[in-house]
Design an enzyme around this catalytic site. Structure first.
Site, PDB file in Angstrom:
ATOM      1  N   HIS A   1       0.984  -1.199   0.024  1.00 34.02           N
ATOM      2  CA  HIS A   1      -0.098  -0.029   0.000  1.00 34.02           C
ATOM      3  C   HIS A   1       0.887   1.175   0.022  1.00 34.02           C
ATOM      4  O   HIS A   1       1.480   1.590   1.035  1.00 34.02           O
ATOM      5  CB  HIS A   1      -0.990  -0.217   1.208  1.00 34.02           C
ATOM      6  CG  HIS A   1      -1.637  -1.020   1.462  1.00 34.02           C
ATOM      7  ND1 HIS A   1      -1.361  -2.369   1.537  1.00 34.02           N
ATOM      8  CD2 HIS A   1      -3.286  -1.285   0.986  1.00 34.02           C
ATOM      9  CE1 HIS A   1      -2.407  -3.267   1.697  1.00 34.02           C
ATOM     10  NE2 HIS A   1      -3.572  -2.704   1.255  1.00 34.02           N
TER      11      HIS A   1
ATOM     12  N   HIS B   1      -2.034  -1.241   7.224  1.00 34.90           N
ATOM     13  CA  HIS B   1      -1.666  -1.392   5.944  1.00 34.90           C
ATOM     14  C   HIS B   1      -0.655  -0.566   5.260  1.00 34.90           C
ATOM     15  O   HIS B   1      -0.077  -0.968   4.296  1.00 34.90           O
ATOM     16  CB  HIS B   1      -3.046  -1.329   4.890  1.00 34.90           C
ATOM     17  CG  HIS B   1      -3.600  -0.106   4.926  1.00 34.90           C
ATOM     18  ND1 HIS B   1      -4.719   0.125   5.974  1.00 34.90           N
ATOM     19  CD2 HIS B   1      -3.374   1.081   4.173  1.00 34.90           C
ATOM     20  CE1 HIS B   1      -4.771   1.310   5.848  1.00 34.90           C
ATOM     21  NE2 HIS B   1      -4.315   1.878   4.815  1.00 34.90           N
TER      22      HIS B   1
ATOM     23  N   PRO C   1      -6.552  -5.277  11.090  1.00 39.14           N
ATOM     24  CA  PRO C   1      -8.011  -5.198  11.207  1.00 39.14           C
ATOM     25  C   PRO C   1      -8.301  -3.780  11.743  1.00 39.14           C
ATOM     26  O   PRO C   1      -8.128  -3.540  12.496  1.00 39.14           O
ATOM     27  CB  PRO C   1      -8.483  -6.518  12.021  1.00 39.14           C
ATOM     28  CG  PRO C   1      -7.525  -7.124  12.033  1.00 39.14           C
ATOM     29  CD  PRO C   1      -5.977  -6.729  11.934  1.00 39.14           C
TER      30      PRO C   1
ATOM     31  N   ASP D   1      -9.229   6.661   7.316  1.00 42.05           N
ATOM     32  CA  ASP D   1     -10.963   6.656   7.370  1.00 42.05           C
ATOM     33  C   ASP D   1     -11.516   5.411   7.805  1.00 42.05           C
ATOM     34  O   ASP D   1     -12.597   5.180   8.515  1.00 42.05           O
ATOM     35  CB  ASP D   1     -11.157   7.229   6.129  1.00 42.05           C
ATOM     36  CG  ASP D   1     -10.782   8.626   5.615  1.00 42.05           C
ATOM     37  OD1 ASP D   1     -11.642   9.681   6.318  1.00 42.05           O
ATOM     38  OD2 ASP D   1     -10.209   8.984   4.783  1.00 42.05           O
ATOM     39  N   GLY D   2     -10.895   4.389   7.057  1.00 41.87           N
ATOM     40  CA  GLY D   2     -11.340   3.140   7.574  1.00 41.87           C
ATOM     41  C   GLY D   2     -11.423   2.626   9.041  1.00 41.87           C
ATOM     42  O   GLY D   2     -12.571   2.131   9.411  1.00 41.87           O
TER      43      GLY D   2
ATOM     44  N   ASN E   1      -7.741  11.383   4.135  1.00 40.49           N
ATOM     45  CA  ASN E   1      -7.452  11.598   2.672  1.00 40.49           C
ATOM     46  C   ASN E   1      -8.705  11.278   2.123  1.00 40.49           C
ATOM     47  O   ASN E   1      -8.707  11.437   0.648  1.00 40.49           O
ATOM     48  CB  ASN E   1      -6.275  10.870   2.098  1.00 40.49           C
ATOM     49  CG  ASN E   1      -6.571   9.282   2.353  1.00 40.49           C
ATOM     50  OD1 ASN E   1      -7.790   8.894   2.378  1.00 40.49           O
ATOM     51  ND2 ASN E   1      -5.733   8.563   2.885  1.00 40.49           N
TER      52      ASN E   1
ATOM     53  N   HIS F   1      -4.404   3.319  -3.478  1.00 42.69           N
ATOM     54  CA  HIS F   1      -4.400   2.824  -2.132  1.00 42.69           C
ATOM     55  C   HIS F   1      -3.651   1.440  -1.786  1.00 42.69           C
ATOM     56  O   HIS F   1      -2.521   1.316  -1.205  1.00 42.69           O
ATOM     57  CB  HIS F   1      -5.591   2.612  -1.676  1.00 42.69           C
ATOM     58  CG  HIS F   1      -5.921   1.550  -0.401  1.00 42.69           C
ATOM     59  ND1 HIS F   1      -5.710   2.142   0.691  1.00 42.69           N
ATOM     60  CD2 HIS F   1      -6.181   0.524  -0.215  1.00 42.69           C
ATOM     61  CE1 HIS F   1      -6.052   1.076   1.738  1.00 42.69           C
ATOM     62  NE2 HIS F   1      -6.263   0.047   1.087  1.00 42.69           N
TER      63      HIS F   1
ATOM     64  N   GLU G   1     -18.996  -4.643  23.656  1.00 40.32           N
ATOM     65  CA  GLU G   1     -17.899  -5.704  23.958  1.00 40.32           C
ATOM     66  C   GLU G   1     -16.994  -5.791  22.648  1.00 40.32           C
ATOM     67  O   GLU G   1     -15.967  -6.410  23.124  1.00 40.32           O
ATOM     68  CB  GLU G   1     -18.920  -7.066  23.542  1.00 40.32           C
ATOM     69  CG  GLU G   1     -20.024  -7.339  24.564  1.00 40.32           C
ATOM     70  CD  GLU G   1     -21.307  -6.948  24.487  1.00 40.32           C
ATOM     71  OE1 GLU G   1     -22.075  -7.140  25.397  1.00 40.32           O
ATOM     72  OE2 GLU G   1     -21.549  -6.037  23.777  1.00 40.32           O
TER      73      GLU G   1
ATOM     74  N   PHE H   1     -22.385 -13.476  23.273  1.00 41.86           N
ATOM     75  CA  PHE H   1     -21.590 -12.126  22.748  1.00 41.86           C
ATOM     76  C   PHE H   1     -19.995 -12.465  22.777  1.00 41.86           C
ATOM     77  O   PHE H   1     -19.432 -11.304  22.160  1.00 41.86           O
ATOM     78  CB  PHE H   1     -21.779 -11.110  23.784  1.00 41.86           C
ATOM     79  CG  PHE H   1     -23.184 -10.814  23.853  1.00 41.86           C
ATOM     80  CD1 PHE H   1     -24.234 -10.859  22.898  1.00 41.86           C
ATOM     81  CD2 PHE H   1     -23.845 -10.658  25.268  1.00 41.86           C
ATOM     82  CE1 PHE H   1     -25.726 -10.762  23.165  1.00 41.86           C
ATOM     83  CE2 PHE H   1     -25.348 -10.438  25.468  1.00 41.86           C
ATOM     84  CZ  PHE H   1     -26.124 -10.325  24.319  1.00 41.86           C
TER      85      PHE H   1
ATOM     86  N   ASP I   1     -34.282 -16.528  28.585  1.00 41.38           N
ATOM     87  CA  ASP I   1     -33.958 -15.620  27.677  1.00 41.38           C
ATOM     88  C   ASP I   1     -33.941 -16.097  26.198  1.00 41.38           C
ATOM     89  O   ASP I   1     -33.746 -15.194  25.218  1.00 41.38           O
ATOM     90  CB  ASP I   1     -32.516 -15.148  28.029  1.00 41.38           C
ATOM     91  CG  ASP I   1     -32.427 -14.063  29.119  1.00 41.38           C
ATOM     92  OD1 ASP I   1     -33.315 -13.421  29.366  1.00 41.38           O
ATOM     93  OD2 ASP I   1     -31.449 -14.082  29.949  1.00 41.38           O
TER      94      ASP I   1
ATOM     95  N   HIS J   1     -30.048 -15.570  23.325  1.00 42.71           N
ATOM     96  CA  HIS J   1     -28.882 -15.472  24.233  1.00 42.71           C
ATOM     97  C   HIS J   1     -28.318 -16.984  24.734  1.00 42.71           C
ATOM     98  O   HIS J   1     -27.633 -17.044  25.674  1.00 42.71           O
ATOM     99  CB  HIS J   1     -29.854 -14.738  25.573  1.00 42.71           C
ATOM    100  CG  HIS J   1     -29.728 -13.404  25.610  1.00 42.71           C
ATOM    101  ND1 HIS J   1     -30.449 -12.751  24.482  1.00 42.71           N
ATOM    102  CD2 HIS J   1     -29.356 -12.198  26.393  1.00 42.71           C
ATOM    103  CE1 HIS J   1     -30.312 -11.337  24.581  1.00 42.71           C
ATOM    104  NE2 HIS J   1     -29.556 -11.065  25.717  1.00 42.71           N
TER     105      HIS J   1
ATOM    106  N   ARG K   1     -24.371 -20.048  34.401  1.00 43.66           N
ATOM    107  CA  ARG K   1     -25.400 -19.419  35.227  1.00 43.66           C
ATOM    108  C   ARG K   1     -25.966 -20.236  36.231  1.00 43.66           C
ATOM    109  O   ARG K   1     -26.350 -19.914  37.364  1.00 43.66           O
ATOM    110  CB  ARG K   1     -26.667 -18.757  34.256  1.00 43.66           C
ATOM    111  CG  ARG K   1     -27.648 -18.093  34.955  1.00 43.66           C
ATOM    112  CD  ARG K   1     -28.890 -17.953  34.238  1.00 43.66           C
ATOM    113  NE  ARG K   1     -29.796 -17.018  34.497  1.00 43.66           N
ATOM    114  CZ  ARG K   1     -31.097 -16.832  34.036  1.00 43.66           C
ATOM    115  NH1 ARG K   1     -31.413 -17.495  33.087  1.00 43.66           N
ATOM    116  NH2 ARG K   1     -31.889 -16.096  34.836  1.00 43.66           N
TER     117      ARG K   1
END
Length: 646
Positions: free
Chosen positions: A26, A65, A114, A153-154, A183, A257, A404, A430, A462, A466, A513
């Site tokens: 890049h 990148h 990422p 921006d990403g 940019n 890019h 999360e 989650f 739930d 859940h 639980r």
């Protein structure tokens, strides 16, 4: 051309040369962002000769990148990267991989790639600095450093960055300074296609100090903005307007890019900067310029080390405590006490975990973590300590809020910073929100701890949204990651032992639980991943179970059936072959696997002749006992499976 301009152009062209030689990478970001990166590195408190210096400023290239720019900087600042390393950009085994990798290349403070993860980990770093400063500083500032980020921006489109930035604003992390490479270009074209918001207004609303620099080449303006950022108690966003691919034939276009400029494009770019045709060129005056910058930094390093020596002499106990924490030597003698593993009543493993965590925290000031607005349910509140906040930075309980995604990355950032053991907690279902951060923890070999409660259809009323079904399979699929689902309080105690001693491997604790019976035969052998909890005189069949289902297996076992608790497949697979054979003899092919979750991955242990009492559909809303019966995860179902074995 003055020397600073020439130095910046050298960063640009070294980066372009790396991409061109690799025929991959890049070039656009380095061409546009090199001036801000140069300015940040000039201002940072670092010592390339001591890259692990704890009180150094941290730098995160969230837009990972653009790694060729970072490698160019690390070479020029003397971090040990040679020109040959730059020439091996993106090649197998090189010190210059496609995205920055923590622990692989000196000077890289986090593995990024990422988008959104880098800036979010930086929030964790800034939180760690603030917390440790509150714990250890007095009239002598042993801990006082900044966390710098360059993002694009990403990064700011990804939702995780907004979660983390919101928390940073709430916590007033004034030593977090983010430079936004604005940019206006993404891979598909102009950011206007999908990103028209006023980023500066958004960050002001999040509680950040916001500035703008209209010319990305104006290093004086960038420098002044950084100085102003240090005068606020808020985290800072400096939006720097740049041109992607600056100086190249593709300047300002999406094509700049993510692909090499081509030989003609590289030549035209070098001509635009007044450089010759040669590749990987660092002129002597540029080399001398960077050496002078590094030499000037030595004074700050020496002063800091002098303060550290004074602190060590005057506050020896505190200094020693910090050094142990930095080395990961927490001296948890609690794990050597047999009483730690004994419990006098049945309890949910989340409740046992909460009791254990507070026992650990009583003599463990390095615990620093919390829950995504679920501490009362996750049982992760450390009762001895206050909540971490802008006004109480010494507090050890982090209120992550319902965030999360960010929580996982922030925990990783705290671990990357060093000096603390961090954890984050939520419901197992989650874990889907946290998977990218858990994966990065594993890639970076961090000892991050992730506490997941409400581990099965035992969540009950739930309902299917859940009730985790496939999450265990997902978590177990992550390499270098220990998933531990204890069957009772004793195994939960073992799980925390594993979690706090697995320095280079993240651990996910999977807790119930519902109340679990204390099992006769549960023991510290759980740390081996699987062990025998019931042994008949003659073994003809084996039941393999985890968590709450171990009790069901014990009830179903007849006089010829061995019951194996397997809280961690990863730990079991790490044992020697002889131990694994002693637990699951190849000759005993009559096996039943029991887990109230997806069957995925269990066929290996059941074998071709075995049976599975598992669940490959989503749950239902009803009391827990009714749901278990409805989906046939019962003692009777296990007995039927045993009887069907031939």
């Amino acid at each position: 051309m003055n020397i600073e301009t020439k130095a910046i152009n050298t960063i640009r062209l070294l980066s372009v040369d790396q991409v061109q030689k690799a025929n991959s990478g890049h070039p656009g970001l380095p061409l546009g962002a090199a001036p801000m990166a140069y300015t940040v590195f000039n201002k940072m408190k670092v010592n390339p000769k001591d890259p692990e210096w704890f009180n150094r400023d941290r730098f995160i290239l969230s837009a990972g990148h653009g790694s060729s720019m970072l490698y160019s900087l690390l070479h020029l600042y003397g971090y040990g990267l040679q020109l040959d390393d730059l020439k091996n950009f993106r090649q197998l085994g090189s010190l210059t991989p496609g995205h920055p990798e923590y622990g692989h290349t000196k000077g890289v403070d986090a593995t990024t790639g990422p988008l959104g993860q880098g800036i979010s980990m930086a929030v964790g770093m800034a939180m760690a600095e603030r917390h440790l400063a509150a714990l250890y500083n007095n009239e002598l500032e042993l801990i006082n450093h900044y966390t710098y980020v360059i993002c694009g921006d990403g990064d700011l489109m990804e939702g995780i960055s907004n979660e983390a930035s919101s928390l940073a604003g709430t916590m007033k992390l004034g030593k977090l300074i983010v430079l936004y490479d604005s940019n206006s270009i993404s891979i598909e074209g102009s950011t206007d296609l999908a990103f028209t918001e006023d980023v500066k207004a958004r960050y002001a609303a999040l509680g950040w100090d916001v500035q703008g620099v209209s010319d990305g080449n104006d290093i004086d303006a960038i420098s002044e903005a950084i100085d102003r950022a240090k005068d606020t108690d808020k985290p800072s966003l400096i939006a720097v307007t740049t041109q992607i691919g600056y100086g190249s034939p593709r300047a300002g276009t999406a094509k700049a890019h993510g692909e090499p400029l081509g030989e003609e494009g590289v030549l035209a770019t070098k001509q635009a900067f007044g450089a010759g045709e040669g590749s990987f060129i660092v002129d002597d005056d540029v080399k001398a310029h960077f050496e002078a910058i590094v030499a000037r930094k030595q004074a700050a390093y020496d002063a800091d080390k002098h303060t550290e020596e004074r602190y060590r002499t005057k506050y020896a106990d505190n200094y020693e405590k910090l050094q142990r924490a930095l080395s990961g030597d927490f001296e948890l003698d609690l794990f050597k006490d047999e009483n730690y593993y004994k419990f006098d009543k049945d309890m949910a493993s989340r409740a046992a975990s909460g009791q254990i965590m507070n026992s650990i925290a009583d003599n463990f000031e390095s615990f620093f973590g919390g829950s995504a607005d679920l501490a009362p349910s996750n049982k992760t509140h450390l009762d001895k300590y206050a909540n971490f906040s802008a006004s109480t930075p010494e507090g050890a309980n982090i209120n992550f809020g319902v965030r999360e995604h960010a929580m996982g990355a922030i925990v990783n950032g705290i671990m990357l910073h060093g000096g603390l053991q961090s954890f984050g907690a939520t419901f197992l279902v989650f874990a889907d929100y946290m998977k990218p951060a858990i994966r990065l923890a594993a890639i970076q070999s961090l000892g991050s701890i992730f506490v997941f409660t409400h581990d099965s259809i035992g969540v009950g009323e739930d309902g299917p949204t859940h009730q985790p079904i496939e999450q265990l399979a997902m978590l177990r699929a992550i390499p270098n990651h220990i998933v531990f689902r204890p069957a009772d309080a004793t195994e939960t105690a073992v799980a925390w032992n594993v979690a706090l001693t697995s320095k280079n491997t993240p651990v996910s604790l999977i807790l119930s639980r519902q109340t679990l019976k204390n099992i006769d035969g549960s023991s510290r052998d759980a740390q081996k991943g699987a062990y025998i909890v019931k042994e008949p005189k003659q073994v003809e069949k084996i039941i393999i179970a985890t968590g709450s289902e171990v009790s069901l297996a014990l009830e179903a076992a007849d006089d010829t059936t061995r019951v194996v608790s397997m809280p961690s497949r990863a730990l079991f697979e790490a044992q020697v072959e002889a131990y694994r054979e002693s637990i699951l003899p190849k000759a005993v092919k009559k096996r039943v696997v029991v887990e109230a979750a997806s069957s995925f991955g269990w066929h290996k242990y059941a074998g071709d002749e075995g049976k599975l009492v598992t669940l490959d559909e989503f749950g239902a809303s009803a009391p827990a006992g009714d749901v278990y019966k409805f989906f046939n995860i019962t003692t009777e179902a296990i007995k039927v499976a045993l009887n069907e074995l031939k």
